[in-house]
Design a protein around this motif. Structure first.
Motif, PDB file in Angstrom:
ATOM      1  N   VAL A  37       0.838  -1.209   0.000  1.00  0.00           N
ATOM      2  CA  VAL A  37       0.000   0.000   0.000  1.00  0.00           C
ATOM      3  C   VAL A  37       0.868   1.253   0.000  1.00  0.00           C
ATOM      4  O   VAL A  37       0.641   2.192  -0.768  1.00  0.00           O
ATOM      5  CB  VAL A  37      -0.947  -0.011   1.218  1.00  0.00           C
ATOM      6  CG1 VAL A  37      -1.729   1.300   1.280  1.00  0.00           C
ATOM      7  CG2 VAL A  37      -1.900  -1.187   1.141  1.00  0.00           C
ATOM      8  N   THR A  41       0.799   4.206  -3.058  1.00  0.00           N
ATOM      9  CA  THR A  41       0.076   5.407  -2.638  1.00  0.00           C
ATOM     10  C   THR A  41       0.676   6.695  -3.204  1.00  0.00           C
ATOM     11  O   THR A  41      -0.069   7.583  -3.642  1.00  0.00           O
ATOM     12  CB  THR A  41      -0.006   5.476  -1.107  1.00  0.00           C
ATOM     13  OG1 THR A  41      -0.740   4.339  -0.625  1.00  0.00           O
ATOM     14  CG2 THR A  41      -0.695   6.740  -0.643  1.00  0.00           C
ATOM     15  N   VAL A 195     -11.535   1.796   8.039  1.00  0.00           N
ATOM     16  CA  VAL A 195     -10.174   1.381   7.691  1.00  0.00           C
ATOM     17  C   VAL A 195      -9.230   1.599   8.875  1.00  0.00           C
ATOM     18  O   VAL A 195      -8.421   0.728   9.218  1.00  0.00           O
ATOM     19  CB  VAL A 195      -9.666   2.145   6.454  1.00  0.00           C
ATOM     20  CG1 VAL A 195      -8.201   1.800   6.176  1.00  0.00           C
ATOM     21  CG2 VAL A 195     -10.518   1.824   5.240  1.00  0.00           C
ATOM     22  N   THR A 199      -7.427  -1.424  10.908  1.00  0.00           N
ATOM     23  CA  THR A 199      -5.956  -1.404  10.902  1.00  0.00           C
ATOM     24  C   THR A 199      -5.404  -1.436  12.318  1.00  0.00           C
ATOM     25  O   THR A 199      -4.494  -2.228  12.633  1.00  0.00           O
ATOM     26  CB  THR A 199      -5.438  -0.150  10.175  1.00  0.00           C
ATOM     27  OG1 THR A 199      -5.890  -0.166   8.819  1.00  0.00           O
ATOM     28  CG2 THR A 199      -3.921  -0.099  10.196  1.00  0.00           C
ATOM     29  N   VAL A 215      -2.580  -2.638   7.432  1.00  0.00           N
ATOM     30  CA  VAL A 215      -3.079  -1.550   6.581  1.00  0.00           C
ATOM     31  C   VAL A 215      -3.734  -2.120   5.329  1.00  0.00           C
ATOM     32  O   VAL A 215      -4.821  -1.681   4.920  1.00  0.00           O
ATOM     33  CB  VAL A 215      -1.946  -0.584   6.210  1.00  0.00           C
ATOM     34  CG1 VAL A 215      -2.448   0.468   5.225  1.00  0.00           C
ATOM     35  CG2 VAL A 215      -1.381   0.089   7.453  1.00  0.00           C
ATOM     36  N   LEU A 219      -7.684  -1.770   4.262  1.00  0.00           N
ATOM     37  CA  LEU A 219      -8.157  -1.238   2.982  1.00  0.00           C
ATOM     38  C   LEU A 219      -9.098  -2.212   2.284  1.00  0.00           C
ATOM     39  O   LEU A 219     -10.085  -1.795   1.666  1.00  0.00           O
ATOM     40  CB  LEU A 219      -6.967  -0.927   2.074  1.00  0.00           C
ATOM     41  CG  LEU A 219      -6.130   0.292   2.455  1.00  0.00           C
ATOM     42  CD1 LEU A 219      -4.887   0.374   1.592  1.00  0.00           C
ATOM     43  CD2 LEU A 219      -6.942   1.574   2.334  1.00  0.00           C
ATOM     44  N   GLY A 373      -6.385   4.712   5.134  1.00  0.00           N
ATOM     45  CA  GLY A 373      -5.062   4.091   5.166  1.00  0.00           C
ATOM     46  C   GLY A 373      -3.945   5.101   5.287  1.00  0.00           C
ATOM     47  O   GLY A 373      -3.010   4.917   6.070  1.00  0.00           O
TER      48      GLY A 373
END
Length: 478
Positions: A37, A41, A195, A199, A215, A219, A373
């Motif tokens: 992730v 990102t 989220v 997490t 994470v 998501l 996230g």
């Protein structure tokens, strides 16, 4: 806790040891899950800042997919440079490379609202900055004195502070939605909050791969929730999948090449920070995985690979790469020091990078879900910086350096209009906040005398100076 069923304690500490394949493959994929992730990102954030349309029917849709694709592909290539090595390039250690958050405060102002046309200058900066970064490997050990925890901690904290606004904007509905009725709606925030909750729950109450991939799983849960509440439709997912190619090769200079002073200066200056971060990660790997200090050759090779991996990525439309700290912690947790395990993860990333449909699925993640996230990720960047600052002796000298650097850097970032009369290049560099803060901190740290450390600090600390950690102010002060 190391799993000694993988090998003897001596083998587990050996970077050249290969665990049984049936264990090595899931361990390699686990490294990818830990960084996946964070790796893609930055591409989404830069595309959003440039004003790309995110819909599958948008003319910018193929460009967004390509940026995601290159993030995966060249993270894998840069990782292979570290694990397999080419001559002096690479550390021959289990170092996982990925797209760096550190450069986002430089990249966002460069592309803000300019669309695809801004990418030529950006990737020109990536290439030149990467070459400069590689050159740092020849003398990285000699410049570490100029970047003590006071400076590096401040810079990392500033990186996080520069990004937290983006996390909140994404959670509320995304930058394009600002000012619209749905921006900041309870529905948007519910997806982001879910989220964050998932997490945190997995990170603190789960073990093994569930904790490592917290994470990513958060998501996925948010993604499913967005489908359930109608934020995302199955038709949108199918459209993104069908509009993305099954296989595609990277294209050299896809966005052209342009020399931009702001981009080149910005990327070269940030290369110092990234190089020091890599030195810390290499030291963390050897200490946590093999209980020894990193050698000069390992540090030099890692820095070469950092810079070369970034430069190669820039040629094809990829972003700057750096070592990923979360994977350093993963090595300490599993106790498996094998570089070949990380090589397997790198190959997995490269395969994903050749399949745009993977990027097509990633693109369908609602911005609100991604916001949840990145709130966690960017907050952790700030926390990492504060953790570095905990090693600083907070005397008068260091407090002044930190205060002035933070005030000017953060102030310029919050009020960019204060520099509206500067030309484009210095304005972009200054309003990032990060570069002026780092420059001021480095210069003051080099020129201010150490004698200041022993002097009283009332004028800069409101009468609370000179107290020991956790102590109360003395009562004999007037």
């Amino acid at each position: 806790m190391a799993d000694h069923s993988l090998g003897t304690p001596e083998q587990l500490r050996d970077p050249d040891f290969t665990p049984p394949l049936w264990k090595a493959v899931p361990l390699g994929i686990q490294h990818v899950l830990a960084m996946f992730v964070s790796n893609v990102t930055p591409a989404i954030i830069v595309a959003g800042a440039a004003g790309f349309g995110f819909g599958s029917n948008s003319p910018d849709f193929p460009e967004l997919l390509y940026l995601i694709q290159m993030s995966m592909l060249f993270a894998g290539v840069a990782t292979l440079l570290q694990t397999i090595t080419i001559g002096p390039i690479g550390a021959r250690l289990p170092i996982v490379q990925g797209t760096s958050f550190a450069f986002l405060p430089i990249m966002i102002p460069l592309v803000a609202g300019k669309g695809v046309d801004a990418l030529a200058a950006l990737f020109g900066g990536v290439i030149i900055g990467g070459i400069f970064h590689a050159l740092l490997g020849t003398f990285i050990g000699k410049i570490r004195f100029a970047l003590p925890p006071l400076v590096t901690g401040l810079v990392v904290t500033m990186i996080g502070l520069a990004l937290v606004k983006t996390g909140i904007q994404y959670a509320a509905g995304g930058v394009p939605a600002i000012g619209t009725p749905e921006y900041g709606s309870l529905l948007n925030w519910s997806a982001a909050a879910l989220v964050v909750i998932v997490t945190l729950g997995l990170k603190f109450f789960a073990r093994g791969m569930l904790s490592v991939s917290a994470v990513l799983i958060g998501l996925v849960v948010g993604y499913v929730y967005s489908i359930m509440i109608g934020m995302l439709s199955v038709e949108q997912i199918a459209g993104s999948w069908s509009n993305a190619a099954t296989f595609a090769l990277p294209q050299p200079f896809k966005y052209g090449f342009e020399f931009s002073a702001a981009a080149i200066i910005g990327f070269c200056l940030m290369a110092f920070v990234s190089a020091v971060e890599t030195v810390g990660d290499v030291s963390g790997i050897t200490k946590g995985g093999a209980d020894r200090e990193a050698t000069d050759k390992e540090i030099q090779g890692a820095t070469y690979a950092d810079g070369l991996g970034t430069a190669i990525a820039g040629f094809f439309g990829g972003f700057p790469n750096t070592s990923f700290s979360q994977n350093v912690g993963l090595i300490a947790m599993t106790g498996v020091m094998s570089r070949h395990v990380v090589t397997i993860g790198a190959i997995f990333l490269i395969i994903c990078g050749f399949i745009p449909k993977v990027g097509g699925v990633i693109r369908t993640v609602p911005i609100e879900v991604l916001g949840g996230g990145v709130i966690v990720m960017f907050g952790m960047v700030v926390a990492s910086g504060i953790s570095m600052l905990s090693d600083v002796a907070w005397n008068r000298r260091n407090m002044v350096i930190f205060a002035i650097s933070l005030s000017i850097g953060l102030g310029l970032q919050l009020e960019p209009g204060a520099l509206q009369y500067l030309s484009d290049t210095p304005r972009i560099l200054m309003t990032s906040g990060l570069l002026p803060a780092a420059f001021i901190a480095i210069v003051l740290n080099l020129i201010l005398p150490e004698e200041l450390a022993d002097e009283a600090t009332d004028e800069v600390s409101g009468g609370l100076a000179g107290q020991g950690k956790g102590s109360l102010p003395r009562s004999d002060r007037v």
